[in-house]
Design a protein around this motif. Structure first.
Motif: not given
Lengths: 304, 412
Positions: A215-242
């Motif tokens: 949640g905190a990460a999202g609150a930061i993302i909304v400050l620097v990028w855009e969010i949209q209800p269906f953008f979650g998958m990109g962050y899930s994938i990145r987390s898995f990769v990392i």
């Protein structure tokens, strides 16, 4: 192909641009680290691979955005608020869903969390509509080298907050009683139970903590990028990769991989075109998996 | 004890059925005329889908209030059956089949986006169901020989091509050769945006301009810094962006954040992204293409003038546009319903093939612009409009015949 060569030659022609790309990558990588750290926590302690990770991130973004646009609270205050709200949401989801799949096989927990992700994305769509949203911190951008290198202060603030939060969580895990209990449960849940640790409570706490970090990460993302209800998958994938790249329980690895993927994505987007930005994350996951498989074969280990 | 709740429930149910009956009686002097539409209520096109639906519903209401659709002496009211296509083509196609086979719908209104229209058109064509669509602008829809597809909007390759003409004019004015103009293109990888790219490239080639950046944006775009980095290095004279509302929002935000200097910045979907409201002065002097603007001098009998339409839909109870500008997506959806009404009345029949023949002969002046279909089904009576954000307002700057204001150039 010409375009790719042209893009590479730009990097050579204007070496300063490399600094800019690395800088952008580091700033955004800090946020990836946060979400990935949460995933590593849940994965390591509960052996649940949370596919709704990205949706937690987006939910945090919307929480912060909502408080800012409806109640006029300062945008930065959204970060602790999103942390608190997602803690609650995480706890509810744990009690409703995760608790029931913890002991099941890998496939069940993947399916369940995937379902949670879909429900969350759709709920956000109904609540907030599918418009892209973002918040603005009224800070300027610093620029260097004739504006070839930009440092938007908003991004810097975001990255610093992300890093401080990560440090706070790490200290908490090392020092506090609960942190010790979590680590004990991660090592051997059965033994921990025998020693009197309430593992059920530990699980609920861990999952809520993960949701809150996202949640905190999202609150930061909304400050620097855009969010949209269906953008979650990109962050899930990145987390898995990392997490996959770093390996479980390898905290410095998670941090390095997070920054690495941030930087690689930016370079990849520059060289191959922005449409391949996320493909690079997936490609990386593939390479890491192949490498790990080969490594495992050599070590004669078995996958659980 | 146990009787009571049941009694109350029964009473409520009775009341509800009475009021429902009363409601039905109030406005159905006219018979019902079913129209089907698959529309994006969830998924990536939710926002735009809602705009289209608002436009359809507003037109249905207006027609109802104006006495319905008069077909051979009888009066009808449109009733639109909506299904949510989840912004997915295969889903849209399934729903079209369902509308036609299960709901026995004989006429259709289009979905949102070229992609969805492309998925549904083969189905309506197969069952010979006339479909009037307002949100699919890809020119690839109109080279397949479809006979039952009619589109009220201008095709998408025209969207930003006028920005290139404008850039050429500015170059000439400043004593430079138009062929010295450098163009940067960043468009999403979907049929609509790729058409825009094709139109822009075609016009750029006509002037001998050089396309220095030509990139495709991903579907879930939230960062276009890598492209803007290149803009900094290659210094194009025009930057063209098309990526639905997220593309517009991302571009405006990051151009300001990275202090990008480009004399002309042109994009689509400024209105639906609400760039003025969200980004204020950072959105200044951005060029936005639009199918329609409420300041244009078009009018008709049903909706009045373009500005009347704008005022009324803003004032409608529960309107989503009370405090933001009405996007053209809404206006053209209303125009599509109007076209159906007109065709029904001219055909004087409920027969779908007669309706189709009447549609081919459409020649209307509406609040949305002229509507006249080519043999391929696209509207050839309405030009695209280019507006510039000046002092927080949209000012029409091209084509010059309708232009209320002058282009401010360069941007910074």
């Amino acid at each position: 192909m010409d375009q790719i060569l042209g893009n590479i030659s730009l990097l050579i022609q204007f070496p300063v641009v490399n600094i800019n790309i690395v800088l952008q990558g580091v700033l955004i990588g800090a946020i990836f680290v946060l979400a990935a750290y949460g995933l590593a926590l849940v994965w390591g302690v509960m052996n649940v691979k949370n596919l709704a990770q990205g949706d937690f991130v987006i939910a945090g973004g919307y929480a912060s955005w909502w408080f800012n646009t409806n109640l006029g609270l300062p945008a930065l205050l959204g970060i602790p608020l999103a942390f608190a709200i997602l803690w609650g949401i995480g706890w509810v989801i744990y009690k409703l869903v995760i608790r029931r799949v913890i002991e099941r096989d890998l496939f069940t927990s993947l399916l369940a969390t995937f379902g949670v992700g879909i429900v969350m994305a759709q709920s956000m769509n109904l609540l907030f509509s599918a418009d892209t949203q973002s918040l603005r911190l009224d800070y300027d951008s610093l620029d260097f080298f004739d504006n070839l290198v930009n440092l938007p202060i908003a991004k810097l603030v975001g990255a610093i907050t992300a890093v401080s939060l990560a440090i706070a969580v790490i200290v908490f895990m090392k020092r506090s009683r609960m942190g010790q209990a979590i680590r004990a449960t991660a090592q051997d849940a059965r033994a921990a139970r025998v020693m009197g640790i309430d593992t059920e409570k530990v699980y609920a706490f861990t999952f809520s903590l993960n949701a809150a970090i996202c949640g905190a990460a999202g609150a930061i993302i909304v400050l620097v990028w855009e969010i949209q209800p269906f953008f979650g998958m990109g962050y899930s994938i990145r987390s898995f990769v990392i997490v996959t790249a770093a390996g479980l329980g390898n905290l410095p690895g998670v941090i390095a991989a997070g920054f690495g993927i941030g930087i690689l994505e930016q370079f990849g987007a520059h060289i191959f075109g922005i449409s391949y930005q996320q493909a690079i994350a997936v490609l990386l996951l593939l390479m890491v998996l192949i490498y790990r498989l080969a490594q495992q074969r050599r070590n004669r280990q078995v996958l659980q | 004890m146990s009787v009571k709740p049941i009694a109350i429930a029964a009473a409520i149910a009775t009341m509800m059925s009475y009021s429902a009956a009363a409601n039905a009686a109030a406005h159905s002097k006219c018979a019902e005329l079913k129209i089907g539409s698959a529309i994006s209520l969830t998924g990536k096109y939710t926002t735009a889908g809602a705009h289209a639906k608002a436009g359809y519903d507003f037109a249905v209401k207006k027609i109802d209030e104006a006495g319905g659709v008069k077909i051979a002496g009888k009066c009808y009211n449109f009733k639109i059956i909506y299904y949510d296509d989840e912004s997915k083509g295969d889903r849209g196609a399934t729903l079209a089949e369902r509308l036609i086979n299960q709901d026995k719908v004989q006429y259709m209104l289009g979905p949102y986006s070229s992609g969805l229209t492309k998925a549904i058109a083969p189905i309506t064509e197969k069952y010979k169901i006339p479909m009037v669509e307002a949100e699919g602008a890809s020119r690839s829809l109109f080279n397949k020989g479809y006979k039952y597809l009619f589109a009220v909007l201008s095709t998408s390759e025209q969207y930003l091509a006028s920005a290139i003409t404008l850039a050429a004019e500015m170059a000439k004015k400043n004593g430079k050769d138009p062929s010295s103009v450098k163009v940067a293109i960043a468009v999403e990888n979907d049929p609509f945006s790729l058409d825009i790219r094709a139109g822009v490239k075609e016009d750029a080639a006509k002037f001998g301009m050089k396309v220095v950046i030509d990139e495709k944006l991903p579907r879930d775009l939230s960062d276009m810094a890598p492209i803007l980095n290149k803009v900094k290095l290659l210094k194009p004279d025009v930057l063209i962006v098309s990526g639905h509302s997220k593309g517009a929002a991302t571009a405006v935000r990051q151009v300001a954040e990275m202090k990008i200097k480009v004399p002309m910045l042109a994009m689509t979907h400024c209105e639906s992204a609400n760039v003025i409201g969200k980004f204020g002065k950072d959105a200044e002097k951005v060029l936005c293409s639009t199918q329609w603007s409420e300041t244009l001098s078009y009018k008709d009998e049903l909706f009045g003038s373009a500005s009347d339409y704008n005022k009324e839909i803003k004032a409608a109870p529960g309107s989503a546009y009370a405090n933001k500008s009405v996007p053209y997506q809404t206006a053209q959806a209303s125009a599509a319903v109007y076209v159906l009404k007109d065709a029904f009345e001219r055909s004087g029949s409920l027969d779908k093939d007669k309706l189709r023949d009447a549609l081919t002969k459409t020649n209307m002046k509406t609040f949305y612009g002229g509507i006249k279909f080519s043999a391929a089904g696209n509207n050839i009576a309405k030009p695209m409009v280019l507006r510039q954000i000046q002092n927080g307002k949209y000012v029409v700057v091209a084509p010059s015949a309708f232009a209320a204001g002058k282009l401010a150039w360069p941007r910074n």
